[in-house]
Design a protein around this motif. Structure first.
Motif, PDB file in Angstrom:
ATOM      1  N   LYS A  16      -3.950  -6.352  18.098  1.00 21.79           N
ATOM      2  CA  LYS A  16      -3.190  -7.582  17.865  1.00 21.79           C
ATOM      3  C   LYS A  16      -2.533  -7.615  16.487  1.00 21.79           C
ATOM      4  N   GLY A  17      -2.894  -6.684  15.637  1.00 23.75           N
ATOM      5  CA  GLY A  17      -2.331  -6.658  14.289  1.00 23.75           C
ATOM      6  C   GLY A  17      -0.882  -6.204  14.282  1.00 23.75           C
ATOM      7  N   GLN A  18      -0.237  -6.453  13.172  1.00 22.83           N
ATOM      8  CA  GLN A  18       1.145  -6.035  12.969  1.00 22.83           C
ATOM      9  C   GLN A  18       1.283  -5.429  11.587  1.00 22.83           C
ATOM     10  N   GLY A  19       2.082  -4.368  11.522  1.00 17.79           N
ATOM     11  CA  GLY A  19       2.329  -3.723  10.253  1.00 17.79           C
ATOM     12  C   GLY A  19       3.795  -3.770   9.887  1.00 17.79           C
ATOM     13  N   GLN A  20       4.053  -3.463   8.628  1.00 14.83           N
ATOM     14  CA  GLN A  20       5.415  -3.378   8.108  1.00 14.83           C
ATOM     15  C   GLN A  20       5.507  -2.120   7.262  1.00 14.83           C
ATOM     16  N   ILE A  21       6.513  -1.304   7.557  1.00 14.36           N
ATOM     17  CA  ILE A  21       6.729  -0.040   6.869  1.00 14.36           C
ATOM     18  C   ILE A  21       7.903  -0.206   5.911  1.00 14.36           C
ATOM     19  N   SER A  22       7.724   0.264   4.679  1.00 14.52           N
ATOM     20  CA  SER A  22       8.807   0.220   3.698  1.00 14.52           C
ATOM     21  C   SER A  22       8.902   1.571   2.998  1.00 14.52           C
ATOM     22  N   THR A  23      10.124   1.934   2.622  1.00 15.30           N
ATOM     23  CA  THR A  23      10.339   3.177   1.874  1.00 15.30           C
ATOM     24  C   THR A  23      10.941   2.852   0.522  1.00 15.30           C
ATOM     25  N   GLU A  24      10.746   3.751  -0.425  1.00 19.67           N
ATOM     26  CA  GLU A  24      11.221   3.476  -1.783  1.00 19.67           C
ATOM     27  C   GLU A  24      12.735   3.341  -1.850  1.00 19.67           C
ATOM     28  N   THR A  25      13.461   3.993  -0.943  1.00 19.85           N
ATOM     29  CA  THR A  25      14.919   3.878  -0.930  1.00 19.85           C
ATOM     30  C   THR A  25      15.392   2.611  -0.226  1.00 19.85           C
ATOM     31  N   ALA A  26      14.474   1.892   0.405  1.00 22.29           N
ATOM     32  CA  ALA A  26      14.753   0.693   1.195  1.00 22.29           C
ATOM     33  C   ALA A  26      15.490   1.023   2.487  1.00 22.29           C
ATOM     34  N   ALA A  27      15.492   2.287   2.897  1.00 21.27           N
ATOM     35  CA  ALA A  27      16.026   2.636   4.212  1.00 21.27           C
ATOM     36  C   ALA A  27      15.232   1.870   5.274  1.00 21.27           C
ATOM     37  N   LEU A  28      13.948   1.725   5.029  1.00 18.34           N
ATOM     38  CA  LEU A  28      13.095   0.841   5.822  1.00 18.34           C
ATOM     39  C   LEU A  28      12.534  -0.183   4.851  1.00 18.34           C
TER      40      LEU A  28
END
Length: 145
Positions: A16-28
């Protein structure tokens, strides 16, 4: 040397959890992922296997283009697809196959040298090396006219 960074923030329990992925370039940037986008049919988020496939395809494609250039051939276009299979193993999972599919337009390059350069790029790209524990990494390469 170069070092790149990605971060993940997760809230909630397992399925039921949700994650968020981020990259240093902010592509994600806070791009969603969770159980549904990994194991189900939720197409609103990403998943680790999709991201791994994108990274492997990008690395391999660049390695192939560099190999062609080193051999004296300029790539006009290079397209790569990476299909990453996540299989159940006992109580867990493993990536048991990555299938790379390459099509490229490289004027003046003959079929034999094309296949040789593609195989070398597959073997030598940094992500292929990092993924050496995957039991089966295949390559299908097509030289376009």
């Amino acid at each position: 040397m170069t070092e790149k960074t990605a971060t993940v923030h997760w809230e909630g329990p397992g399925k039921k959890g949700q994650g968020q992925i981020s990259t240093e370039t902010a592509a994600l940037k806070a791009y969603p992922y969770g159980f549904g986008s990994r194991f189900g049919d939720d197409r609103t988020g990403s998943n680790p296997e999709e991201l791994l496939g994108a990274a492997h395809a990008a690395c391999f494609t660049m390695a192939f283009s560099f190999a062609c250039e080193k051999a004296g051939f300029a790539t006009v276009s290079v397209d790569t697809r990476a299909s990453v299979r996540l299989a159940q193993q006992g109580d867990g999972f493993l990536i048991d196959r990555i299938a790379l599919t390459l099509s490229a337009k490289v004027p003046g390059l003959d079929e034999a040298q094309f296949q040789q350069l593609a195989a070398g790029a597959k073997q030598n790209c940094p992500l292929s090396k990092a993924l050496a524990s995957v039991p089966n990494i295949t390559l299908s390469a097509t030289l376009l006219d």
